[in-house]
Design an enzyme around this catalytic site. Structure first.
Site, PDB file in Angstrom:
ATOM      1  N   LYS A 159      22.924   3.524  45.757  1.00  0.00           N
ATOM      2  CA  LYS A 159      21.526   3.830  46.064  1.00  0.00           C
ATOM      3  C   LYS A 159      21.133   3.239  47.419  1.00  0.00           C
ATOM      4  CE  LYS A 159      20.578   4.325  41.189  1.00  0.00           C
ATOM      5  NZ  LYS A 159      20.151   3.722  39.922  1.00  0.00           N
ATOM      6  N   GLN A 184      17.254  -1.499  37.298  1.00  0.00           N
ATOM      7  CA  GLN A 184      18.513  -0.870  36.875  1.00  0.00           C
ATOM      8  C   GLN A 184      18.821  -1.202  35.415  1.00  0.00           C
ATOM      9  OE1 GLN A 184      20.546   1.211  38.883  1.00  0.00           O
ATOM     10  NE2 GLN A 184      21.593   1.562  36.936  1.00  0.00           N
ATOM     11  N   ASP A 187      11.940   6.197  38.959  1.00  0.00           N
ATOM     12  CA  ASP A 187      12.915   6.601  37.933  1.00  0.00           C
ATOM     13  C   ASP A 187      12.267   7.516  36.891  1.00  0.00           C
ATOM     14  OD1 ASP A 187      15.572   5.950  38.193  1.00  0.00           O
ATOM     15  OD2 ASP A 187      15.367   3.914  37.387  1.00  0.00           O
TER      16      ASP A 187
END
Ligand code: NDP
Length: 295
Positions: A52, A96, A119
């Site tokens: 990322k 994450q 997200d």
């Protein structure tokens, strides 16, 4: 069989985002910024976060990784989330997953400002997605839609079967494909571990999306000839001959399915890079909302 080259499509998206970014910068604006919070020492998570970061650089975005120890407390993690919520230089951030076992992931995800939840895991964004309202679509289903769009694959009227009902992939994917939208209008069946005669469902799928986390689960005999097969799985399989000691395998048995499918995504190089592209698209959207105001 045509391979759906997620890596190439993601590169094209990053190039477009980079051009957009440089236009903003030339007009005197700051760059979009994505932050990733990485708690603990999960090797796969560390690799995803590195990807990322690299992708942000390719799109001209600023990025930052906040690394927290395995024994971070829920309160410390919440304090980090609140700090990022309040930081006006941060457009979007992700926490994450998976989080260390003693942390209640839902509590952390709920604390993220929905406007920065790139997200798309916060219930506010999930609800907006489900109702077809503007918001952030979870990065993996979003990346798959972008991939289908790029290859001009018409989904209207297709029998779509989604294998797996996780909140981050299978469930939102099934909702999006059923919606009245381009890359939607499919007739969707969602199958899971309690489905009776799973193969009977997969065999009639014109579009089969596998997201279950079982290496090579979908074999050629489960696939309708001419189907579009999207392999979301990223599974580490022991491979002692390799330096790393493992190789990546999808949820689809590539060799037996390639002779049946019309389109297939490879692993790696399929949905993985498209997920990152989806995340960057969401970050650009969050950035534009801040610099241009909500539309
Ligand atoms: P989860 O483990 O959260 O969910 C798996 C789903 O598959 C569950 O709904 C489960 O059913 C179902 N399932 C498991 N085994 C079977 C089986 N034998 N038969 C039928 N259904 C089964 O997984 P995720 O959705 O998070 O991830 C799935 C895969 O995708 C993993 O390999 C993961 O690494 C990968 N992934 C890849 C991403 C990318 O960027 N390409 C992003 C996210 C994930 P039940 O609900 O009944 O338990």
């Amino acid at each position: 069989m045509e391979l759906l080259d997620g890596r190439a499509v993601a590169t094209a998206i990053k190039t477009r985002l980079k051009e957009e970014t440089e236009t903003f910068v030339a007009a005197g604006r700051r760059r979009p910024k994505l932050v990733a919070v990485l708690a603990g020492d999960n090797a796969a998570s560390a690799a995803y976060v590195r990807n990322k970061e690299r992708a942000c650089a390719q799109a001209g975005f600023d990025s930052e990784v906040i690394r927290l120890p395995q024994d971070v407390t829920e309160d410390e993690l919440l304090a980090t989330v609140r700090r990022l919520n309040a930081d006006s230089r941060v457009d979007g951030f992700i926490v994450q997953l998976p989080l260390p076992r003693h942390i209640r992931a839902q509590r952390i995800l709920m604390a993220i400002d929905p406007a920065k939840d790139v997200d798309g895991f916060h219930p506010a964004n999930f609800g907006r997605m489900a109702l077809g309202l503007d918001g952030f679509i979870p990065a993996t289903p979003y990346g798959i839609l972008l991939l289908l769009e790029h290859y001009q694959i018409q989904t209207a009227g297709l029998e779509a079967v989604v294998l797996g009902r996780s909140h981050i992939v299978g469930l939102p994917m099934s909702i999006l494909l059923a919606q009245k939208r381009s890359t939607g209008n499919a007739t969707v069946t969602l199958v899971h571990s309690r489905t009776a005669d799973l193969k009977a469902h997969t065999r009639r799928a014109d579009l089969l999306i596998a997201a279950i986390g079982r290496p090579g689960f979908v074999t050629g005999d489960m696939v309708k000839p001419g189907a579009i097969v999207i392999d979301v799985g990223i599974n580490r399989v022991k491979a002692p001959e390799r330096k790393s000691g493992y190789r990546l395998s999808g949820d689809v048995d590539f060799d037996s399915v390639r002779t049946r499918a019309a389109y297939l995504t490879p692993v790696p190089g399929g949905v993985g890079p498209m997920t990152v592209a989806g995340l960057l698209m969401n970050t650009m959207k969050a950035y534009k909302r801040t610099v241009q105001g909500p539309r």
